[in-house]
Design a protein around this motif. Structure first.
Motif, PDB file in Angstrom:
ATOM      1  N   MET A 181       0.842  -1.163   0.000  1.00 11.43           N
ATOM      2  CA  MET A 181       0.000   0.000   0.000  1.00 11.43           C
ATOM      3  C   MET A 181       0.896   1.238   0.000  1.00 11.43           C
ATOM      4  SD  MET A 181      -2.798   1.145   2.912  1.00 11.43           S
ATOM      5  CE  MET A 181      -3.934  -0.119   2.450  1.00 11.43           C
ATOM      6  N   THR A 182       0.632   2.129  -0.922  1.00 10.68           N
ATOM      7  CA  THR A 182       1.407   3.365  -0.997  1.00 10.68           C
ATOM      8  C   THR A 182       0.863   4.391  -0.009  1.00 10.68           C
ATOM      9  OG1 THR A 182      -0.003   4.382  -2.671  1.00 10.68           O
ATOM     10  CG2 THR A 182       1.818   2.985  -3.466  1.00 10.68           C
ATOM     11  N   LYS A 183       1.590   5.484   0.150  1.00  7.70           N
ATOM     12  CA  LYS A 183       1.176   6.558   1.039  1.00  7.70           C
ATOM     13  C   LYS A 183      -0.181   7.127   0.599  1.00  7.70           C
ATOM     14  CE  LYS A 183       4.019  10.039   1.087  1.00  7.70           C
ATOM     15  NZ  LYS A 183       5.010  11.087   1.381  1.00  7.70           N
ATOM     16  N   GLN A 184      -0.378   7.307  -0.689  1.00 11.18           N
ATOM     17  CA  GLN A 184      -1.633   7.852  -1.197  1.00 11.18           C
ATOM     18  C   GLN A 184      -2.785   6.877  -0.961  1.00 11.18           C
ATOM     19  OE1 GLN A 184       1.293   7.884  -2.972  1.00 11.18           O
ATOM     20  NE2 GLN A 184       1.681  10.049  -2.557  1.00 11.18           N
ATOM     21  N   GLN A 185      -2.556   5.601  -1.169  1.00 18.83           N
ATOM     22  CA  GLN A 185      -3.590   4.594  -0.924  1.00 18.83           C
ATOM     23  C   GLN A 185      -3.924   4.540   0.569  1.00 18.83           C
ATOM     24  OE1 GLN A 185      -1.347   1.390  -2.688  1.00 18.83           O
ATOM     25  NE2 GLN A 185      -2.717   1.281  -4.464  1.00 18.83           N
ATOM     26  N   TYR A 186      -2.915   4.700   1.404  1.00 17.03           N
ATOM     27  CA  TYR A 186      -3.122   4.711   2.849  1.00 17.03           C
ATOM     28  C   TYR A 186      -4.080   5.825   3.242  1.00 17.03           C
ATOM     29  CZ  TYR A 186      -2.133   5.580   7.789  1.00 17.03           C
ATOM     30  OH  TYR A 186      -2.256   5.805   9.128  1.00 17.03           O
ATOM     31  N   GLN A 187      -3.857   7.018   2.716  1.00 23.79           N
ATOM     32  CA  GLN A 187      -4.681   8.169   3.081  1.00 23.79           C
ATOM     33  C   GLN A 187      -6.152   7.940   2.748  1.00 23.79           C
ATOM     34  OE1 GLN A 187      -2.392  11.044   0.914  1.00 23.79           O
ATOM     35  NE2 GLN A 187      -1.161  11.588   2.701  1.00 23.79           N
ATOM     36  N   THR A 188      -6.419   7.367   1.600  1.00 22.03           N
ATOM     37  CA  THR A 188      -7.799   7.083   1.213  1.00 22.03           C
ATOM     38  C   THR A 188      -8.379   5.966   2.065  1.00 22.03           C
ATOM     39  OG1 THR A 188      -7.336   7.762  -1.056  1.00 22.03           O
ATOM     40  CG2 THR A 188      -9.280   6.385  -0.704  1.00 22.03           C
ATOM     41  N   ALA A 189      -7.628   4.905   2.222  1.00 23.46           N
ATOM     42  CA  ALA A 189      -8.123   3.724   2.938  1.00 23.46           C
ATOM     43  C   ALA A 189      -8.357   4.001   4.417  1.00 23.46           C
ATOM     44  CB  ALA A 189      -7.153   2.563   2.760  1.00 23.46           C
ATOM     45  N   TYR A 190      -7.511   4.828   5.022  1.00 26.01           N
ATOM     46  CA  TYR A 190      -7.680   5.029   6.460  1.00 26.01           C
ATOM     47  C   TYR A 190      -8.933   5.843   6.757  1.00 26.01           C
ATOM     48  CZ  TYR A 190      -6.072   9.590   8.507  1.00 26.01           C
ATOM     49  OH  TYR A 190      -5.952  10.867   8.959  1.00 26.01           O
ATOM     50  N   ASN A 191      -9.317   6.761   5.885  1.00 22.55           N
ATOM     51  CA  ASN A 191     -10.568   7.494   6.080  1.00 22.55           C
ATOM     52  C   ASN A 191     -11.769   6.557   5.957  1.00 22.55           C
ATOM     53  OD1 ASN A 191      -9.698  10.160   6.659  1.00 22.55           O
ATOM     54  ND2 ASN A 191      -9.125  10.401   4.523  1.00 22.55           N
ATOM     55  N   GLN A 192     -11.725   5.666   4.992  1.00 23.49           N
ATOM     56  CA  GLN A 192     -12.800   4.686   4.832  1.00 23.49           C
ATOM     57  C   GLN A 192     -12.876   3.773   6.061  1.00 23.49           C
ATOM     58  OE1 GLN A 192     -11.574   2.906   1.149  1.00 23.49           O
ATOM     59  NE2 GLN A 192     -12.846   4.266  -0.089  1.00 23.49           N
ATOM     60  N   TYR A 193     -11.723   3.360   6.553  1.00 26.10           N
ATOM     61  CA  TYR A 193     -11.663   2.490   7.725  1.00 26.10           C
ATOM     62  C   TYR A 193     -12.272   3.174   8.946  1.00 26.10           C
ATOM     63  CZ  TYR A 193      -9.542  -0.173  11.568  1.00 26.10           C
ATOM     64  OH  TYR A 193      -9.323  -0.898  12.713  1.00 26.10           O
ATOM     65  N   LEU A 194     -11.894   4.427   9.192  1.00 31.64           N
ATOM     66  CA  LEU A 194     -12.430   5.147  10.347  1.00 31.64           C
ATOM     67  C   LEU A 194     -13.947   5.298  10.247  1.00 31.64           C
ATOM     68  CD1 LEU A 194      -9.757   7.931  10.895  1.00 31.64           C
ATOM     69  CD2 LEU A 194     -10.154   5.901  12.299  1.00 31.64           C
ATOM     70  N   ASN A 195     -14.432   5.559   9.051  1.00 31.74           N
ATOM     71  CA  ASN A 195     -15.878   5.695   8.858  1.00 31.74           C
ATOM     72  C   ASN A 195     -16.611   4.381   9.090  1.00 31.74           C
ATOM     73  OD1 ASN A 195     -15.715   8.429   8.268  1.00 31.74           O
ATOM     74  ND2 ASN A 195     -15.474   8.080   6.080  1.00 31.74           N
ATOM     75  N   SER A 196     -15.925   3.256   8.913  1.00 31.86           N
ATOM     76  CA  SER A 196     -16.564   1.947   9.083  1.00 31.86           C
ATOM     77  C   SER A 196     -16.551   1.464  10.535  1.00 31.86           C
ATOM     78  CB  SER A 196     -15.869   0.907   8.198  1.00 31.86           C
ATOM     79  OG  SER A 196     -14.617   0.534   8.740  1.00 31.86           O
ATOM     80  N   LEU A 197     -15.722   2.034  11.381  1.00 31.91           N
ATOM     81  CA  LEU A 197     -15.581   1.531  12.754  1.00 31.91           C
ATOM     82  C   LEU A 197     -16.891   1.553  13.557  1.00 31.91           C
ATOM     83  CD1 LEU A 197     -12.053   2.845  13.813  1.00 31.91           C
ATOM     84  CD2 LEU A 197     -12.717   0.506  13.222  1.00 31.91           C
ATOM     85  N   PRO A 198     -17.687   2.623  13.490  1.00 26.86           N
ATOM     86  CA  PRO A 198     -18.944   2.588  14.252  1.00 26.86           C
ATOM     87  C   PRO A 198     -19.868   1.448  13.822  1.00 26.86           C
ATOM     88  CG  PRO A 198     -18.401   4.840  13.670  1.00 26.86           C
ATOM     89  CD  PRO A 198     -17.443   3.949  12.918  1.00 26.86           C
ATOM     90  N   SER A 199     -19.881   1.119  12.546  1.00 27.31           N
ATOM     91  CA  SER A 199     -20.743   0.019  12.091  1.00 27.31           C
ATOM     92  C   SER A 199     -20.218  -1.340  12.554  1.00 27.31           C
ATOM     93  CB  SER A 199     -20.885   0.032  10.568  1.00 27.31           C
ATOM     94  OG  SER A 199     -19.667  -0.315   9.941  1.00 27.31           O
ATOM     95  N   MET A 200     -18.962  -1.371  12.994  1.00 30.95           N
ATOM     96  CA  MET A 200     -18.391  -2.604  13.546  1.00 30.95           C
ATOM     97  C   MET A 200     -18.543  -2.623  15.067  1.00 30.95           C
ATOM     98  SD  MET A 200     -15.037  -3.176  11.053  1.00 30.95           S
ATOM     99  CE  MET A 200     -13.975  -2.252  12.097  1.00 30.95           C
TER     100      MET A 200
END
Length: 125
Positions: free
Chosen positions: A1-20
């Motif tokens: 995972m590149t730095k740019q992919q990390y930035q996108t993925a981590y926002n998606q991950y944080l948004n998914s945490l409440p649903s988990m």
């Protein structure tokens, strides 16, 4: 995972945490850890995928600023959890946070009242 992919993925991950069903405190802690790692990555020359050495250097940088090892441990646990999720989502093939690189917890010393002090406090109320 590149730095740019990390930035996108981590926002998606944080948004998914409440649903988990993650608590608000977990979401805040993971958000802080992921943001600090992002800040670190943005502050260094980096090309290619995020690797275990990047995590080791991040841990060292945190330690050099005087952050306690228990806090560093919590940051690395949050980042590790993110990468485990990214693996499950097929966003990356490996987790750069090696469990062996997470510092051991340091015991926390508490200054508690003795039994005599507790009895005295109760008797004086």
């Amino acid at each position: 995972m590149t730095k740019q992919q990390y930035q996108t993925a981590y926002n998606q991950y944080l948004n998914s945490l409440p649903s988990m069903k993650k608590s608000i405190n977990t979401v805040k802690a993971y958000s802080l850890a992921l943001r600090k790692f992002e800040d670190y990555l943005n502050g260094i020359e980096h090309t290619g995928d995020i690797s275990p050495i990047d995590v080791v250097n991040f841990r060292t940088a945190l330690s050099n600023t005087g952050i306690k090892s228990n806090t560093i441990k919590q940051y690395l646990i949050g980042i590790h959890a993110f990468f485990e999720s990214a693996i499950r989502m097929k966003l990356t093939e490996e987790n750069p946070v090696q469990m062996e690189e997470i510092p051991k917890a340091e015991p926390i010393e508490y200054d508690l009242l003795s039994m005599d002090e507790i009895k005295t406090a109760i008797a004086n109320t």
